[in-house]
Design a protein around this motif. Structure first.
Motif, mmCIF file in Angstrom:
data_model
loop_
_atom_site.group_PDB
_atom_site.id
_atom_site.type_symbol
_atom_site.label_atom_id
_atom_site.label_comp_id
_atom_site.label_asym_id
_atom_site.label_seq_id
_atom_site.Cartn_x
_atom_site.Cartn_y
_atom_site.Cartn_z
ATOM 1 N N LYS A 1 17.472 113.525 51.089
ATOM 2 C CA LYS A 1 16.427 114.445 51.225
ATOM 3 C C LYS A 1 16.049 115.241 50.026
ATOM 4 O O LYS A 1 14.967 115.360 49.506
ATOM 5 C CB LYS A 1 16.456 115.420 52.263
ATOM 6 N N ALA A 2 17.080 115.356 49.161
ATOM 7 C CA ALA A 2 17.113 116.451 48.118
ATOM 8 C C ALA A 2 16.520 115.548 46.936
ATOM 9 O O ALA A 2 16.014 115.766 45.905
ATOM 10 C CB ALA A 2 18.381 116.865 47.556
ATOM 11 N N GLN B 1 26.467 109.243 47.284
ATOM 12 C CA GLN B 1 25.500 110.050 46.173
ATOM 13 C C GLN B 1 25.211 109.312 45.160
ATOM 14 O O GLN B 1 24.082 109.332 44.575
ATOM 15 C CB GLN B 1 26.345 111.276 46.012
ATOM 16 N N GLU C 1 25.774 116.665 61.988
ATOM 17 C CA GLU C 1 25.652 118.062 61.179
ATOM 18 C C GLU C 1 26.950 118.676 61.261
ATOM 19 O O GLU C 1 27.784 118.359 62.168
ATOM 20 C CB GLU C 1 24.425 118.757 61.872
ATOM 21 N N GLU D 1 22.688 112.292 54.039
ATOM 22 C CA GLU D 1 21.461 112.576 54.320
ATOM 23 C C GLU D 1 20.732 113.720 53.644
ATOM 24 O O GLU D 1 19.534 113.646 53.202
ATOM 25 C CB GLU D 1 21.405 112.914 55.964
ATOM 26 N N GLN D 2 21.599 114.607 53.331
ATOM 27 C CA GLN D 2 21.282 115.836 52.375
ATOM 28 C C GLN D 2 20.811 115.333 51.000
ATOM 29 O O GLN D 2 19.698 115.777 50.393
ATOM 30 C CB GLN D 2 21.998 116.930 52.445
ATOM 31 N N TYR E 1 26.207 113.251 56.753
ATOM 32 C CA TYR E 1 25.424 114.287 56.723
ATOM 33 C C TYR E 1 25.143 114.766 55.289
ATOM 34 O O TYR E 1 23.959 114.839 54.799
ATOM 35 C CB TYR E 1 26.130 115.814 57.312
ATOM 36 N N GLY E 2 26.411 114.706 54.462
ATOM 37 C CA GLY E 2 26.047 115.030 53.010
ATOM 38 C C GLY E 2 25.246 113.788 52.410
ATOM 39 O O GLY E 2 24.254 114.118 51.503
#
Length: 297
Positions: free
Chosen positions: A136-137, A94, A117, A132-133, A129-130
């Motif tokens: 995208k965000a 992140q 997922e 990737e999110q 998964y986190g």
């Protein structure tokens, strides 16, 4: 194309492979490549070839933003910080996404895993998964490479199994299409250098999916050494791994790979490696033949 390409984790095996393919296969001028690592002294040979080397600390967003400055396309290679208690790796990733946004990066690329997922039995799937999110965000156009399991991962289990004549698993009849790390590095390098601007997700695999029993038969065929597959429950496998000296916290992670295989979540075969790199991926049999001595001791 004149975009500047940046690779994180450049002193790791995948990172080195990606940069080697950028330079030698794709002939990207070294002046357009930035390699980041915690330990810049480990990349002296790349610096000698004209690649820019920058220090980057994934625990420090400001350090990352500074390292990413001037890069157009940034490849985030997932870090090795597997920490199930504190979520350290997800926080690191992140930080990298935040830094990419601050640095004005135009395209973000990331090495994930297949089917990360919620519901994945793999204990660290949430890190991927986190991430990737978060990508995208961010609103930054992206390419996600969901790397399947490496053929090289078999070095963790096969030498011991061949030596003892027994391969303990809880994967049952689940299949895996192991791929060569270098084939995936070639595909990722091609994606990084492509200049593609749309957001895409690729799943990278080897050319054929095998059960554990089928891999064992291949191993016997190549080495001449009999290898019996012993199917266990997840609990028995975890206890066996701990008894064999695998650290208490890591044994359940290894077992979770077999749970994932048994549930059919890693059985896919794609042509993404060949589509991206233009090269047919190495077969599992070729890998075992090439590494026969190392695998069979």
């Amino acid at each position: 194309m004149t975009e500047t390409l940046l690779v994180t984790g450049a002193s790791g095996q995948l990172g080195r492979g990606v940069i080697r393919h950028l330079l030698d296969t794709l002939k990207v001028p070294p002046a357009r490549i930035i390699a980041t690592t915690r330990n810049p002294e480990n990349l002296a040979e790349l610096a000698a070839r004209g690649v820019a080397i920058r220090a980057a600390n994934f625990d420090d967003t400001a350090s990352l933003a500074s390292a990413f400055k001037g890069a157009d396309r940034v490849l985030i290679i997932s870090t090795g910080e597997i920490d199930l208690l504190h979520g350290k790796r997800l926080k690191q990733h992140q930080n990298a996404v935040t830094a990419a946004k601050q640095a004005g990066v135009s395209h973000l690329l990331y090495t994930s895993m297949p089917n990360p997922e919620p519901g994945s039995p793999v204990l660290f799937a949430g890190d991927h998964y986190g991430t990737e999110q978060a990508i995208k965000a961010s609103g930054i156009p992206y390419t996600i490479f969901r790397n399947g399991w490496y053929q090289e991962n078999l070095f963790m289990s096969l030498p011991h199994a061949i030596a003892s004549g027994q391969w303990y698993t809880s994967a049952a009849d689940g299949r895996i299409a192991h791929g060569a790390r270098d084939d995936m590095a070639a595909a990722i390098a091609a994606g990084l250098a492509s200049g593609a601007t749309e957001s895409t997700t690729y799943t990278l695999t080897g050319p054929q999916a095998y059960t554990v029993a089928e891999i064992a038969a291949l191993v016997t065929d190549v080495t001449g050494k009999p290898l019996e597959v012993v199917q266990l429950s997840d609990e028995a496998l975890t206890e066996g791994l701990k008894a064999a000296g695998v650290p208490e916290g890591f044994a359940p992670i290894i077992t979770s790979f077999d749970t994932n295989t048994r549930s059919g979540r890693i059985a896919m075969v794609t042509d993404a490696v060949e589509t991206l790199s233009g090269k047919k991926p190495q077969s599992l049999k070729n890998f075992i033949e090439a590494n026969k001595a190392a695998l069979a001791g």
